[in-house]
Scaffold this motif. Structure first.
Motif, PDB file in Angstrom:
ATOM      1  N   SER A  97       0.876  -1.177   0.000  1.00  0.00           N
ATOM      2  CA  SER A  97       0.000   0.000   0.000  1.00  0.00           C
ATOM      3  C   SER A  97       0.917   1.233   0.000  1.00  0.00           C
ATOM      4  O   SER A  97       1.942   1.205  -0.685  1.00  0.00           O
ATOM      5  CB  SER A  97      -0.947  -0.036   1.208  1.00  0.00           C
ATOM      6  OG  SER A  97      -1.997   0.882   1.058  1.00  0.00           O
ATOM      7  N   HIS A  98       0.610   2.237   0.801  1.00  0.00           N
ATOM      8  CA  HIS A  98       1.424   3.465   0.788  1.00  0.00           C
ATOM      9  C   HIS A  98       1.669   3.979   2.200  1.00  0.00           C
ATOM     10  O   HIS A  98       0.849   3.743   3.096  1.00  0.00           O
ATOM     11  CB  HIS A  98       0.731   4.553  -0.041  1.00  0.00           C
ATOM     12  CG  HIS A  98      -0.640   4.914   0.467  1.00  0.00           C
ATOM     13  ND1 HIS A  98      -0.881   5.985   1.301  1.00  0.00           N
ATOM     14  CD2 HIS A  98      -1.856   4.327   0.292  1.00  0.00           C
ATOM     15  CE1 HIS A  98      -2.174   6.038   1.600  1.00  0.00           C
ATOM     16  NE2 HIS A  98      -2.790   5.042   0.999  1.00  0.00           N
ATOM     17  N   LEU A  99       2.781   4.688   2.389  1.00  0.00           N
ATOM     18  CA  LEU A  99       3.107   5.245   3.705  1.00  0.00           C
ATOM     19  C   LEU A  99       2.746   6.722   3.821  1.00  0.00           C
ATOM     20  O   LEU A  99       2.715   7.276   4.915  1.00  0.00           O
ATOM     21  CB  LEU A  99       4.610   5.076   4.000  1.00  0.00           C
ATOM     22  CG  LEU A  99       5.087   3.661   4.347  1.00  0.00           C
ATOM     23  CD1 LEU A  99       6.605   3.628   4.415  1.00  0.00           C
ATOM     24  CD2 LEU A  99       4.478   3.172   5.663  1.00  0.00           C
ATOM     25  N   LEU A 108      -3.892   4.945   9.769  1.00  0.00           N
ATOM     26  CA  LEU A 108      -4.006   3.614   9.162  1.00  0.00           C
ATOM     27  C   LEU A 108      -4.080   3.617   7.642  1.00  0.00           C
ATOM     28  O   LEU A 108      -3.668   2.634   7.000  1.00  0.00           O
ATOM     29  CB  LEU A 108      -5.259   2.913   9.704  1.00  0.00           C
ATOM     30  CG  LEU A 108      -5.247   2.639  11.205  1.00  0.00           C
ATOM     31  CD1 LEU A 108      -6.613   2.135  11.654  1.00  0.00           C
ATOM     32  CD2 LEU A 108      -4.161   1.625  11.551  1.00  0.00           C
ATOM     33  N   ASP A 109      -4.634   4.654   7.055  1.00  0.00           N
ATOM     34  CA  ASP A 109      -4.800   4.726   5.603  1.00  0.00           C
ATOM     35  C   ASP A 109      -3.441   4.529   4.933  1.00  0.00           C
ATOM     36  O   ASP A 109      -2.568   5.390   5.028  1.00  0.00           O
ATOM     37  CB  ASP A 109      -5.415   6.091   5.255  1.00  0.00           C
ATOM     38  CG  ASP A 109      -5.567   6.315   3.752  1.00  0.00           C
ATOM     39  OD1 ASP A 109      -5.154   5.451   2.958  1.00  0.00           O
ATOM     40  OD2 ASP A 109      -6.093   7.387   3.389  1.00  0.00           O
ATOM     41  N   GLY A 110      -3.255   3.399   4.284  1.00  0.00           N
ATOM     42  CA  GLY A 110      -1.987   3.102   3.615  1.00  0.00           C
ATOM     43  C   GLY A 110      -1.000   2.414   4.529  1.00  0.00           C
ATOM     44  O   GLY A 110      -0.513   1.317   4.233  1.00  0.00           O
ATOM     45  N   ALA A 111      -0.714   3.046   5.674  1.00  0.00           N
ATOM     46  CA  ALA A 111       0.296   2.516   6.607  1.00  0.00           C
ATOM     47  C   ALA A 111      -0.026   1.078   7.013  1.00  0.00           C
ATOM     48  O   ALA A 111       0.855   0.212   7.097  1.00  0.00           O
ATOM     49  CB  ALA A 111       0.363   3.406   7.848  1.00  0.00           C
ATOM     50  N   ASN A 142       3.869   8.456  -2.775  1.00  0.00           N
ATOM     51  CA  ASN A 142       2.925   9.554  -3.045  1.00  0.00           C
ATOM     52  C   ASN A 142       1.577   9.095  -3.590  1.00  0.00           C
ATOM     53  O   ASN A 142       1.129   9.562  -4.635  1.00  0.00           O
ATOM     54  CB  ASN A 142       3.562  10.562  -4.019  1.00  0.00           C
ATOM     55  CG  ASN A 142       2.851  11.913  -3.999  1.00  0.00           C
ATOM     56  OD1 ASN A 142       2.445  12.397  -2.941  1.00  0.00           O
ATOM     57  ND2 ASN A 142       2.696  12.529  -5.157  1.00  0.00           N
ATOM     58  N   GLU A 143       0.923   8.218  -2.870  1.00  0.00           N
ATOM     59  CA  GLU A 143      -0.408   7.779  -3.302  1.00  0.00           C
ATOM     60  C   GLU A 143      -1.412   8.917  -3.191  1.00  0.00           C
ATOM     61  O   GLU A 143      -2.306   9.070  -4.013  1.00  0.00           O
ATOM     62  CB  GLU A 143      -0.866   6.590  -2.446  1.00  0.00           C
ATOM     63  CG  GLU A 143      -2.126   5.912  -2.967  1.00  0.00           C
ATOM     64  CD  GLU A 143      -3.417   6.434  -2.360  1.00  0.00           C
ATOM     65  OE1 GLU A 143      -4.483   6.032  -2.830  1.00  0.00           O
ATOM     66  OE2 GLU A 143      -3.378   7.253  -1.429  1.00  0.00           O
ATOM     67  N   GLU A 144      -1.267   9.727  -2.132  1.00  0.00           N
ATOM     68  CA  GLU A 144      -2.294  10.736  -1.859  1.00  0.00           C
ATOM     69  C   GLU A 144      -2.140  11.996  -2.705  1.00  0.00           C
ATOM     70  O   GLU A 144      -3.126  12.662  -3.012  1.00  0.00           O
ATOM     71  CB  GLU A 144      -2.264  11.126  -0.370  1.00  0.00           C
ATOM     72  CG  GLU A 144      -2.474   9.967   0.604  1.00  0.00           C
ATOM     73  CD  GLU A 144      -3.942   9.558   0.715  1.00  0.00           C
ATOM     74  OE1 GLU A 144      -4.771  10.072  -0.054  1.00  0.00           O
ATOM     75  OE2 GLU A 144      -4.250   8.714   1.580  1.00  0.00           O
ATOM     76  N   GLY A 145      -0.904  12.354  -3.007  1.00  0.00           N
ATOM     77  CA  GLY A 145      -0.716  13.591  -3.758  1.00  0.00           C
ATOM     78  C   GLY A 145      -1.029  14.830  -2.936  1.00  0.00           C
ATOM     79  O   GLY A 145      -1.534  15.817  -3.452  1.00  0.00           O
ATOM     80  N   LEU A 207      -4.128  -4.648   1.425  1.00  0.00           N
ATOM     81  CA  LEU A 207      -4.968  -4.659   2.629  1.00  0.00           C
ATOM     82  C   LEU A 207      -5.126  -3.215   3.082  1.00  0.00           C
ATOM     83  O   LEU A 207      -4.146  -2.475   3.152  1.00  0.00           O
ATOM     84  CB  LEU A 207      -4.276  -5.493   3.718  1.00  0.00           C
ATOM     85  CG  LEU A 207      -4.873  -5.471   5.121  1.00  0.00           C
ATOM     86  CD1 LEU A 207      -6.256  -6.109   5.150  1.00  0.00           C
ATOM     87  CD2 LEU A 207      -3.943  -6.195   6.103  1.00  0.00           C
ATOM     88  N   HIS A 208      -6.359  -2.805   3.395  1.00  0.00           N
ATOM     89  CA  HIS A 208      -6.610  -1.385   3.670  1.00  0.00           C
ATOM     90  C   HIS A 208      -7.785  -1.263   4.638  1.00  0.00           C
ATOM     91  O   HIS A 208      -8.626  -2.156   4.703  1.00  0.00           O
ATOM     92  CB  HIS A 208      -6.951  -0.682   2.347  1.00  0.00           C
ATOM     93  CG  HIS A 208      -6.624   0.778   2.313  1.00  0.00           C
ATOM     94  ND1 HIS A 208      -7.397   1.719   2.939  1.00  0.00           N
ATOM     95  CD2 HIS A 208      -5.601   1.452   1.728  1.00  0.00           C
ATOM     96  CE1 HIS A 208      -6.857   2.921   2.728  1.00  0.00           C
ATOM     97  NE2 HIS A 208      -5.760   2.795   2.002  1.00  0.00           N
ATOM     98  N   VAL A 209      -7.828  -0.169   5.364  1.00  0.00           N
ATOM     99  CA  VAL A 209      -9.042   0.106   6.142  1.00  0.00           C
ATOM    100  C   VAL A 209     -10.146   0.526   5.174  1.00  0.00           C
ATOM    101  O   VAL A 209      -9.876   1.138   4.140  1.00  0.00           O
ATOM    102  CB  VAL A 209      -8.800   1.192   7.220  1.00  0.00           C
ATOM    103  CG1 VAL A 209      -7.904   0.622   8.327  1.00  0.00           C
ATOM    104  CG2 VAL A 209      -8.180   2.456   6.633  1.00  0.00           C
ATOM    105  N   GLY A 375      -9.916   5.764  -3.702  1.00  0.00           N
ATOM    106  CA  GLY A 375      -8.947   5.334  -4.701  1.00  0.00           C
ATOM    107  C   GLY A 375      -7.819   4.566  -4.035  1.00  0.00           C
ATOM    108  O   GLY A 375      -7.536   4.763  -2.852  1.00  0.00           O
ATOM    109  N   HIS A 376      -7.185   3.667  -4.780  1.00  0.00           N
ATOM    110  CA  HIS A 376      -6.088   2.868  -4.240  1.00  0.00           C
ATOM    111  C   HIS A 376      -5.081   2.566  -5.341  1.00  0.00           C
ATOM    112  O   HIS A 376      -5.455   2.446  -6.513  1.00  0.00           O
ATOM    113  CB  HIS A 376      -6.619   1.548  -3.672  1.00  0.00           C
ATOM    114  CG  HIS A 376      -7.570   1.736  -2.541  1.00  0.00           C
ATOM    115  ND1 HIS A 376      -7.148   2.111  -1.288  1.00  0.00           N
ATOM    116  CD2 HIS A 376      -8.918   1.645  -2.476  1.00  0.00           C
ATOM    117  CE1 HIS A 376      -8.208   2.222  -0.497  1.00  0.00           C
ATOM    118  NE2 HIS A 376      -9.287   1.958  -1.193  1.00  0.00           N
ATOM    119  N   ASP A 377      -3.818   2.370  -4.940  1.00  0.00           N
ATOM    120  CA  ASP A 377      -2.796   2.005  -5.917  1.00  0.00           C
ATOM    121  C   ASP A 377      -3.205   0.768  -6.710  1.00  0.00           C
ATOM    122  O   ASP A 377      -2.804   0.606  -7.867  1.00  0.00           O
ATOM    123  CB  ASP A 377      -1.456   1.768  -5.214  1.00  0.00           C
ATOM    124  CG  ASP A 377      -0.868   3.059  -4.663  1.00  0.00           C
ATOM    125  OD1 ASP A 377      -0.718   4.023  -5.433  1.00  0.00           O
ATOM    126  OD2 ASP A 377      -0.569   3.114  -3.453  1.00  0.00           O
TER     127      ASP A 377
HETATM  128 MN    MN Z   1      -4.996   4.691   1.092  1.00  0.00          MN
END
Ligand code: MN
Ligand code: GLV
Ligand code: MN
Length: 425
Positions: A97-99, A108-111, A142-145, A207-209, A375-377
């Protein structure tokens, strides 16, 4: 896809492998301190100092676990097991996912997806498990931008969508991505070396919330994601004429903020009243000079449109463009609009969904199949590989805010299901 587990010639069978739940939770707590604010929020915008620190922190944990961490030219962090633990040489399974976070977002989002992927890899490594496929953990850059307005940056590089990226990206205040990327070990001139070809991965699992209320309302522990929403992101620049708030007559003003306000109203209305797309948001605006007694001369704002139907998204986009042109004429200002992100809605892979569902059932957890409104990677990686996503419940359904939470039990359950799904694949 095989239903049998792939741990061969080892004392422990694959089914008995378990995530170290306490370690997972402790790692999430420690990670949340990086960029953490007093209100519990986390600000770790992509390529910021905090993001850099988090990436180094996770790479260090990987190294301490005997894993190897590398950074590709796009700034993605890849974690692998050393040596060759494969029973065959089929394409790898990627998990991650993304940090990075939004400004004052959740912990939690990404992490969660990155730390769980690290746990999966470490669990396999510690058990000396031999798998049919190499398993690679990834944190996409940079998933979120949030700082550099190119969301999905890392996954777009990874998927080879280089033509869709600006050649010299800059952050919102004009600082070059080239330098920020170099600081984390990437290289803007070498992006091609970070791209993966279609067919080069067996699967990507994220895996994501959930970030929404569905699982909590239904009392389910696991979400099997069936589709990921499409998204169009537009950057709008409106230029007018600055002036004195007390002396400039109302007649003849060229006020870009008034035009922006009308546009925001249109954006809300096209989802809320006209139902042209599912949701529509203006979440960011910059006003210059932003002085209480000066008519502004420029406004920049961002429009975010989401829907699962590309035709509806396109119609909503045209409505925004048409409305802006008309409002700019009416307000005697100049307006430029650019669509910076277009991610098509995607379906997840049926076989992966089945593997997730079977894993949850075998572990005794309730589940629900649901779409992702965020949205997700994964939706970018879907260009080159079958993708699957696992959701865990979000308490009160909230995300992108400091109060974003999931119960510790559900966090561990999600990671267990991830591990089992990886083994099943
Ligand atoms: Mn995310
Ligand atoms: C990603 O976080 C999104 O905006 O959906
Ligand atoms: Mn997010």
């Amino acid at each position: 896809m095989r239903n049998s587990l792939t741990v061969a010639d080892k004392p422990r069978s694959g089914t008995s492998l378990r995530i170290d739940g306490a370690r997972l939770l402790d790692r999430l707590d420690r990670l949340a301190e990086i960029g953490g604010g007093e209100d519990g929020g986390v600000t770790r915008m992509g390529f910021s100092d905090a993001d850099q620190e988090a990436r180094a922190h996770v790479a260090r944990q990987a190294a301490e676990a005997g894993l190897t961490a590398t950074v590709d030219a796009g700034g993605n962090l890849l974690i692998r097991r050393p040596g060759d633990h494969r029973g065959s040489h089929r394409p790898p399974i990627l998990v991650g996912s993304h940090l990075d976070t939004v400004a004052n977002g959740g912990r939690l989002d990404g992490a969660y997806g990155v730390i769980a992927a690290l746990e999966v890899l470490q669990t396999l490594h510690e058990a000396g498990a031999e798998t049919d496929h190499e398993v690679i953990a990834i944190s996409f850059a940079n998933e979120e931008g949030a700082l550099f307005p190119q969301p999905f940056w890392g996954s777009m590089v990874f998927a080879g969508r280089l033509d869709a990226l600006p050649s010299e990206p800059e952050d919102y205040s004009g600082r070059p991505l080239r330098d920020a990327l170099a600081r984390v070990g990437g290289d803007l001139s070498q992006l091609k070396t970070a791209t993966w070809a279609p067919g080069s991965l067996t699967a990507y699992l994220e895996l994501h919330v959930e970030q929404g209320p569905v699982l909590e309302r239904l009392g389910r522990s696991i979400g099997v994601v069936e589709s990921i929403t499409g998204r169009i992101h537009m950057s709008v620049q409106i230029n007018g004429k600055a002036g004195h708030a007390g002396t400039t007559p109302m007649e003849g003003r060229q006020d870009p903020l008034v035009v922006a306000a009308r546009l925001i109203h249109v954006v809300q209305g096209l989802a809320r009243e006209e139902k042209l797309c599912r949701v529509a948001t203006v979440g960011r605006m910059e006003v210059q000079p932003n002085s209480p007694n000066t008519i502004p001369n420029s406004v920049r704002l961002d429009v975010d449109l989401r829907d699962s139907d590309p035709a509806r998204l396109a119609a909503a986009e045209q409505t925004v463009r048409g409305a802006l042109a008309a409002l700019a004429r009416l307000g005697n200002v100049r307006a430029v609009i650019e669509s910076t992100v277009r991610s098509a809605p995607v379906q997840t892979d049926r076989r992966i969904r089945d593997a997730i569902a079977a894993s949850a059932t075998e572990l005794g957890h309730s589940q629900e199949t649901l779409p992702s409104g965020a949205g997700h990677d994964a939706q970018i990686v879907a260009d080159l590989a079958p993708v699957g996503m696992i959701f865990v419940p979000s308490i009160d359904g909230v995300s992108h805010v400091p109060s974003e939470r999931t119960s510790p039990e559900d966090l561990v359950i999600g990671a267990e299901v991830l591990l089992r799904t990886v083994l099943k694949l």
